[in-house]
Design a protein around this motif. Structure first.
Motif, short mmCIF file in Angstrom:
data_model
loop_
_atom_site.label_atom_id
_atom_site.label_comp_id
_atom_site.label_asym_id
_atom_site.label_seq_id
_atom_site.Cartn_x
_atom_site.Cartn_y
_atom_site.Cartn_z
N VAL A 177 -23.43 -54.44 4.93
CA VAL A 177 -24.44 -54.87 3.95
C VAL A 177 -24.75 -53.68 3.03
O VAL A 177 -25.20 -52.63 3.49
CB VAL A 177 -25.73 -55.35 4.65
CG1 VAL A 177 -26.73 -55.83 3.60
CG2 VAL A 177 -25.41 -56.48 5.63
N ILE A 178 -24.50 -53.87 1.75
CA ILE A 178 -24.75 -52.83 0.74
C ILE A 178 -26.02 -53.22 -0.01
O ILE A 178 -26.12 -54.31 -0.56
CB ILE A 178 -23.57 -52.72 -0.23
CG1 ILE A 178 -22.28 -52.42 0.55
CG2 ILE A 178 -23.83 -51.64 -1.27
CD1 ILE A 178 -21.04 -52.98 -0.08
N ILE A 179 -26.99 -52.31 -0.02
CA ILE A 179 -28.31 -52.60 -0.58
C ILE A 179 -28.54 -51.76 -1.83
O ILE A 179 -28.18 -50.58 -1.87
CB ILE A 179 -29.41 -52.27 0.45
CG1 ILE A 179 -29.10 -52.93 1.81
CG2 ILE A 179 -30.77 -52.72 -0.04
CD1 ILE A 179 -30.05 -52.49 2.92
N TYR A 180 -29.17 -52.37 -2.82
CA TYR A 180 -29.62 -51.60 -3.98
C TYR A 180 -30.93 -52.19 -4.50
O TYR A 180 -31.30 -53.32 -4.17
CB TYR A 180 -28.55 -51.56 -5.08
CG TYR A 180 -28.38 -52.83 -5.86
CD1 TYR A 180 -29.10 -53.06 -7.04
CD2 TYR A 180 -27.48 -53.81 -5.45
CE1 TYR A 180 -28.94 -54.22 -7.77
CE2 TYR A 180 -27.30 -54.98 -6.18
CZ TYR A 180 -28.04 -55.18 -7.34
OH TYR A 180 -27.87 -56.34 -8.07
N ASP A 181 -31.64 -51.41 -5.29
CA ASP A 181 -32.82 -51.92 -5.99
C ASP A 181 -32.87 -51.33 -7.39
O ASP A 181 -31.96 -50.61 -7.80
CB ASP A 181 -34.11 -51.69 -5.18
CG ASP A 181 -34.52 -50.22 -5.06
OD1 ASP A 181 -34.31 -49.45 -6.04
OD2 ASP A 181 -35.06 -49.82 -4.02
N ARG A 182 -33.94 -51.65 -8.12
CA ARG A 182 -34.06 -51.25 -9.53
C ARG A 182 -35.05 -50.11 -9.74
O ARG A 182 -35.46 -49.86 -10.87
CB ARG A 182 -34.47 -52.46 -10.37
CG ARG A 182 -33.41 -53.54 -10.42
CD ARG A 182 -33.88 -54.81 -11.11
NE ARG A 182 -32.83 -55.81 -11.08
CZ ARG A 182 -32.07 -56.15 -12.12
NH1 ARG A 182 -32.28 -55.61 -13.31
NH2 ARG A 182 -31.12 -57.05 -11.98
N SER A 183 -35.46 -49.44 -8.68
CA SER A 183 -36.40 -48.33 -8.82
C SER A 183 -35.71 -47.12 -9.44
O SER A 183 -34.48 -47.10 -9.60
CB SER A 183 -36.99 -47.96 -7.46
OG SER A 183 -35.98 -47.48 -6.59
N GLN A 184 -36.48 -46.11 -9.77
CA GLN A 184 -35.95 -44.96 -10.50
C GLN A 184 -34.73 -44.33 -9.82
O GLN A 184 -33.74 -44.01 -10.47
CB GLN A 184 -37.04 -43.90 -10.67
CG GLN A 184 -36.60 -42.68 -11.48
CD GLN A 184 -37.70 -41.66 -11.63
OE1 GLN A 184 -38.80 -41.81 -11.10
NE2 GLN A 184 -37.44 -40.60 -12.38
N PHE A 185 -34.81 -44.16 -8.51
CA PHE A 185 -33.71 -43.51 -7.78
C PHE A 185 -32.97 -44.46 -6.85
O PHE A 185 -32.01 -44.07 -6.21
CB PHE A 185 -34.25 -42.32 -6.99
CG PHE A 185 -34.88 -41.26 -7.85
CD1 PHE A 185 -34.12 -40.44 -8.65
CD2 PHE A 185 -36.26 -41.11 -7.87
CE1 PHE A 185 -34.70 -39.46 -9.45
CE2 PHE A 185 -36.86 -40.14 -8.67
CZ PHE A 185 -36.08 -39.31 -9.47
N GLY A 186 -33.46 -45.70 -6.75
CA GLY A 186 -32.72 -46.70 -5.98
C GLY A 186 -33.08 -46.82 -4.51
O GLY A 186 -32.33 -47.44 -3.75
N PHE A 187 -34.23 -46.26 -4.11
CA PHE A 187 -34.57 -46.28 -2.69
C PHE A 187 -35.94 -46.91 -2.37
O PHE A 187 -36.26 -47.11 -1.20
CB PHE A 187 -34.55 -44.85 -2.13
CG PHE A 187 -33.18 -44.24 -2.08
CD1 PHE A 187 -32.39 -44.36 -0.96
CD2 PHE A 187 -32.67 -43.57 -3.19
CE1 PHE A 187 -31.11 -43.81 -0.92
CE2 PHE A 187 -31.40 -43.03 -3.16
CZ PHE A 187 -30.61 -43.15 -2.03
N ALA A 188 -36.73 -47.22 -3.39
CA ALA A 188 -38.11 -47.66 -3.15
C ALA A 188 -38.19 -48.89 -2.26
O ALA A 188 -39.05 -48.97 -1.39
CB ALA A 188 -38.81 -47.92 -4.49
N ALA A 189 -37.32 -49.85 -2.48
CA ALA A 189 -37.31 -51.06 -1.65
C ALA A 189 -36.10 -51.09 -0.73
O ALA A 189 -36.15 -51.68 0.36
CB ALA A 189 -37.31 -52.30 -2.53
N SER A 190 -35.02 -50.47 -1.14
CA SER A 190 -33.77 -50.50 -0.37
C SER A 190 -33.91 -49.89 1.02
O SER A 190 -33.37 -50.42 2.00
CB SER A 190 -32.67 -49.76 -1.13
OG SER A 190 -32.36 -50.40 -2.33
N SER A 191 -34.64 -48.77 1.10
CA SER A 191 -34.73 -48.07 2.38
C SER A 191 -35.42 -48.91 3.45
O SER A 191 -35.04 -48.88 4.63
CB SER A 191 -35.48 -46.75 2.21
OG SER A 191 -34.79 -45.91 1.34
N ARG A 192 -36.43 -49.65 3.04
CA ARG A 192 -37.14 -50.50 3.99
C ARG A 192 -36.24 -51.63 4.49
O ARG A 192 -36.21 -51.94 5.68
CB ARG A 192 -38.41 -51.05 3.35
CG ARG A 192 -39.31 -51.85 4.27
CD ARG A 192 -40.63 -52.11 3.57
NE ARG A 192 -41.43 -53.15 4.17
CZ ARG A 192 -42.28 -52.95 5.17
NH1 ARG A 192 -42.42 -51.75 5.69
NH2 ARG A 192 -43.00 -53.96 5.64
#
Length: 282
Positions: free
Chosen positions: A90-105
């Motif tokens: 499963v590869i996760i990404y989001d639209r935050s500045q660095f890409g981790f704000a929602a992805s890490s959770r």
């Protein structure tokens, strides 16, 4: 189901992976919910094959847990409906500045409930766009899969665990909020952090010049300078456990794969301590 991918995946690697003819057999991509316009943004354009992942669909928010952990059965049903099994990468990404704000959770939730084959796109959608890689408005769906809950309870801690740690004084408590928030005065409790905590502000993990996570040697040095020994017992917390998940990811990347997060974090802890103080005063 194929080889496990790197935990931190670069845009170049994902672009090459997407061109493999059997990509869908082994892999799934999810764009994680971020903000009120998240679904509309996703529907307008997203990485090819990515599915929208609503992190708020599997729990009921409460005063103590405004961003609670998913209910296991709901989480399993939701992942299964997206065609995600325990065996998929499963590869996760989001639209935050660095890409981790929602992805890490989301990364932590997947691991905690039974899939260790999880990666985050370094730099998120911004890094993908910076490379001018393909975006699409086509929404792809997959046949229902079977995701089985296999809880890894070592990755999450609760209020009672924190109380035991404070009593035994045997575990490093790491507050990943900003130094300002960590150090400010709390009207009800005096200090605005769990007693004995060390501060490790999560934004410092990112390199603004690259828009990505800092290099491994830089992250190791950051923990060292903060006086944190990840070889010893440690628990991460923030306000709601969201940004603590970012630091858990960074710790994983440098070889410390089992650093847990306090799921209630400061929001739960501070409210419960206030109630205990009121009860003792009566």
């Amino acid at each position: 189901m194929g080889n496990k991918l790197p935990t931190l995946i670069e845009p170049e690697s994902l672009d090459a992976l997407l061109k493999e003819p059997d990509f869908d057999k082994k892999n799934r991509i999810i764009e994680v919910h971020l903000g009120p316009s998240a679904r509309a943004d996703y529907e307008a354009s997203h990485i090819k094959n990515a599915q929208f992942f609503d992190t708020f669909s599997c729990f009921e928010p409460s005063k103590l847990f405004p961003k609670d952990w998913p209910q296991p059965n709901k989480f399993a049903e939701y992942l299964s409906s997206l065609g995600i099994s325990n065996k998929h990468n499963v590869i996760i990404y989001d639209r935050s500045q660095f890409g981790f704000a929602a992805s890490s959770r989301a990364w932590l939730h997947l691991r905690a409930f039974g899939n260790e084959r999880v990666s985050i796109l370094n730099g998120g959608l911004n890094a993908w766009k910076n490379k001018n890689y393909e975006l699409t408005s086509e929404i792809k769906t997959f046949p229902k899969a079977e995701f089985k809950i296999k809880e890894n309870k070592a990755l999450v801690k609760n209020y009672d665990d924190i109380a035991r740690c404070l009593s035994a004084k045997s575990t490093q408590l790491i507050d990943v909020r900003s130094a300002e928030e960590f150090n400010k005065e709390n009207e009800a409790l005096g200090q605005n952090n769990i007693p004995g905590s060390k501060n490790f502000p999560f934004p410092e993990l990112f390199d603004s010049s690259t828009g990505k996570l800092k290099e491994k040697n830089q992250i190791i040095e950051m923990f060292h300078k903060a006086g944190i020994n990840l070889n010893g017992p440690a628990i991460l917390y923030c306000n709601t456990s969201v940004t603590a998940s970012i630091v858990a990811f960074a710790a994983f990347v440098i070889g410390h794969e089992k650093i847990p997060v306090y799921k209630g974090s400061w929001i739960e802890y501070s409210q419960r301590k206030e109630e205990e103080s009121k009860d003792q005063a009566q």
